[in-house]
Design an enzyme around this catalytic site. Structure first.
Site, PDB file in Angstrom:
ATOM      1  N   TYR A 235      -0.658  -9.770  45.446  1.00  0.00           N
ATOM      2  CA  TYR A 235       0.300  -8.860  44.938  1.00  0.00           C
ATOM      3  C   TYR A 235       0.396  -9.577  43.610  1.00  0.00           C
ATOM      4  O   TYR A 235       0.733 -10.390  43.304  1.00  0.00           O
ATOM      5  CB  TYR A 235       1.653  -9.254  45.775  1.00  0.00           C
TER       6      TYR A 235
ATOM      7  N   ASP B 154      -1.187 -16.484  39.746  1.00  0.00           N
ATOM      8  CA  ASP B 154       0.122 -15.902  39.850  1.00  0.00           C
ATOM      9  C   ASP B 154       1.262 -16.565  40.544  1.00  0.00           C
ATOM     10  O   ASP B 154       1.128 -16.734  41.726  1.00  0.00           O
ATOM     11  CB  ASP B 154      -0.330 -14.471  40.460  1.00  0.00           C
TER      12      ASP B 154
ATOM     13  N   LYS C 174      10.878 -14.836  38.909  1.00  0.00           N
ATOM     14  CA  LYS C 174      11.855 -15.353  39.981  1.00  0.00           C
ATOM     15  C   LYS C 174      12.732 -16.421  39.590  1.00  0.00           C
ATOM     16  O   LYS C 174      13.509 -16.248  38.992  1.00  0.00           O
ATOM     17  CB  LYS C 174      10.997 -15.417  41.337  1.00  0.00           C
TER      18      LYS C 174
HETATM   19  C1  LIG Z   1       3.202 -12.758  43.618  1.00  0.00           C
HETATM   20  C2  LIG Z   1       4.057 -11.852  42.774  1.00  0.00           C
HETATM   21  N1  LIG Z   1       3.558 -11.352  41.471  1.00  0.00           N
HETATM   22  C3  LIG Z   1       4.119 -10.468  40.929  1.00  0.00           C
HETATM   23  C4  LIG Z   1       5.575  -9.815  41.416  1.00  0.00           C
HETATM   24  C5  LIG Z   1       6.247  -8.896  40.532  1.00  0.00           C
HETATM   25  O1  LIG Z   1       7.365  -9.440  40.110  1.00  0.00           O
HETATM   26  P1  LIG Z   1       8.572  -8.519  39.588  1.00  0.00           P
HETATM   27  O2  LIG Z   1       9.074  -8.015  41.008  1.00  0.00           O
HETATM   28  O3  LIG Z   1       9.281  -9.384  39.115  1.00  0.00           O
HETATM   29  O4  LIG Z   1       7.909  -7.347  38.956  1.00  0.00           O
HETATM   30  C6  LIG Z   1       5.797 -10.297  42.660  1.00  0.00           C
HETATM   31  C7  LIG Z   1       7.284  -9.842  43.106  1.00  0.00           C
HETATM   32  O5  LIG Z   1       7.533 -10.030  44.307  1.00  0.00           O
HETATM   33  C8  LIG Z   1       5.161 -11.472  43.455  1.00  0.00           C
HETATM   34  O6  LIG Z   1       5.608 -11.868  44.418  1.00  0.00           O
END
Ligand SMILES: Cc1ncc(COP(=O)(O)O)c(C=O)c1O
Length: 428
Positions: free
Chosen positions: A141, A236, A264
């Site tokens: 993700y 990430d 987060k």
């Molecule tokens: C690993 C990861 N990257 C990126 C994101 C995207 O973040 P945002 O929801 O703040 O756009 C998330 C969201 O849960 C995530 O878990």
């Protein structure tokens, strides 16, 4: 044991939401609950039902809701003004703290969401390497951009490395720019890197993909492959940053990427995320440091917002105190072990997958190493989550997030609720 009640006020809000919001909600969690407030490890809804909260706002509330020290500093800042666009002290100090804490971070660029951070991190890699392709992992993700939404949750399997777009509206041409590999499969990655090394800018990876831990040597292998073949490695760390250790997954696993994204926890519950990385790469954000055609335009109205920054700074200060991570890990382990025992006793074929700060069940009994093996019985999961919600446990569809604020009483309550929900689940 189920005792959730729905008030007239909550019913009205749910109906209004159905009328004015697509699918009746803000995103992808069940919409029948309308949250009214939260404190520490608990939240309550508009009907007055209380929950032990493992959703944690999808992760940011790592030290719990409405922490008094975070409230104090944000209230002080609120009275002084809420956004300036220009540099502010809290944003500068938060960047300095990230540089101190996170191994790959020599410079930091703030944005407002993890999606943005990932989108810019991938663009940064493309700008630096002057190549267009990115390799990501199936099920990984990386936010909602066109690149990020490739093979995040494909409903059908395609042959690697061909990606499947997860969303309508993504240009078809982009399928040629993303290569997809199975998580934890270094051999496949190595052969793709060998074949495409002239076109690939970077590999982007969640060091813990959703819940799936990296096999020993996998992250080290990615580091070696990218270094030897002249590619960048992007971690990430939107989820893992400051959660697995103060220095994030790169500290926890001892592997340092070239760039990472953070989100987060660093915003303390406010919209704030960041791209952090090596100074020579981050130079592309600086018009004065690179040639005109190498400059990466990037601005955002709320980037480095002072309220978010001061909330993030205080959150990090609290996480840095002695014993914070030991507490988070002890709570998570108690829950994971408790769930395992209850499942075994009830004869439910499910595994507890993940690590103490975040985990969940995967229904089935095969080992979980990648996206495909993590695809458990989604209906069973939904049913169990619903039974838990009726018993005062709130969580995301696929994750328990543990906070520093969860108490021994929260754990005891959760294990009782889990035992009761499992009994009802087996009986259905
Ligand atoms: C690993 C990861 N990257 C990126 C994101 C995207 O973040 P945002 O929801 O703040 O756009 C998330 C969201 O849960 C995530 O878990």
């Amino acid at each position: 044991m189920p005792n959730r009640k729905t008030s007239e006020a909550e019913r009205e809000l749910v109906d209004t939401a159905r009328r004015v919001l697509p699918a009746g909600g803000f995103g992808n969690v069940p919409h029948e609950v309308v949250i009214a407030g939260g404190r520490a490890g608990r939240v309550w809804d508009v009907s007055g039902n209380e929950y032990v909260d493992y959703l944690l706002g999808s992760g940011p509330m790592l030290i719990g809701h409405a922490h008094p020290e975070v409230l104090a500093v944000t209230q002080e800042q609120l009275a002084k003004g809420t956004t300036f666009f220009a540099n502010n002290e809290h944003g500068i100090r938060l960047a300095a703290e990230i540089v101190d804490a996170v191994a790959c971070a020599e410079k930091v660029r703030f944005v407002s969401s993890g999606s943005e951070a990932d989108l810019y991190a991938m663009r940064l890699a493309r700008a630096y390497k002057k190549r267009d392709k990115i390799l990501k992992f199936e099920g990984g993700y990386h936010g909602m951009s066109d690149y990020g939404l490739m093979s995040l949750s494909p409903r059908r399997s395609s042959n690697f490395p061909r990606p499947i777009p997860d969303s309508a509206g993504i240009p078809k041409s982009l399928q040629d720019e993303v290569l997809v590999a199975p998580f934890n499969d270094l051999e496949t990655v190595a052969s793709l890197v060998r074949e495409h090394r002239q076109e690939l800018a970077a590999i982007i990876v969640e060091p813990v993909q959703r819940l799936i831990p990296p096999k020993p040597g996998f992250l080290e292998g990615l580091r070696k492959l990218t270094s030897e073949n002249g590619l960048l490695l992007i971690f990430d760390e939107v989820v893992t940053g400051f959660r697995f250790a103060y220095g994030g997954a790169q500290e926890y696993f001892g592997v340092v990427p070239d760039i990472c994204t953070l989100g987060k926890a660093i915003g303390g519950g406010f919209p704030l995320a960041a791209i952090a990385g090596r100074a020579d790469i981050m130079a592309h954000f600086d018009k004065g440091a690179v040639a005109e055609d190498e400059f990466m335009m990037q601005v955002g109205t709320l980037s480095g917002n002072p309220v978010a920054a001061v909330a993030g700074l205080k959150t990090l200060e609290i996480l840095k105190r002695p014993g914070a991570y030991a507490t988070i890990f002890a709570t998570g382990r108690a829950l994971m072990e408790g769930f395992e025992t209850i499942l075994q006793t009830a004869g439910v074929k499910a595994r507890v997958v993940g690590d103490a700060p975040m985990f969940d069940l995967v229904f089935g009994d095969r080992p979980v190493n990648d996206y495909r093996s993590a695809l458990g019985d989604a209906d069973a999961m939904k049913r169990l989550n619903g039974l838990l919600r009726e018993r005062g446990i709130l969580k995301g569809e696929g994750k328990y997030y543990v906070s520093l604020a969860h108490t021994a009483e929260d754990v005891r309550f959760t294990l009782d609720a889990f035992a009761s929900a499992t009994k009802a689940f087996v009986g259905t």
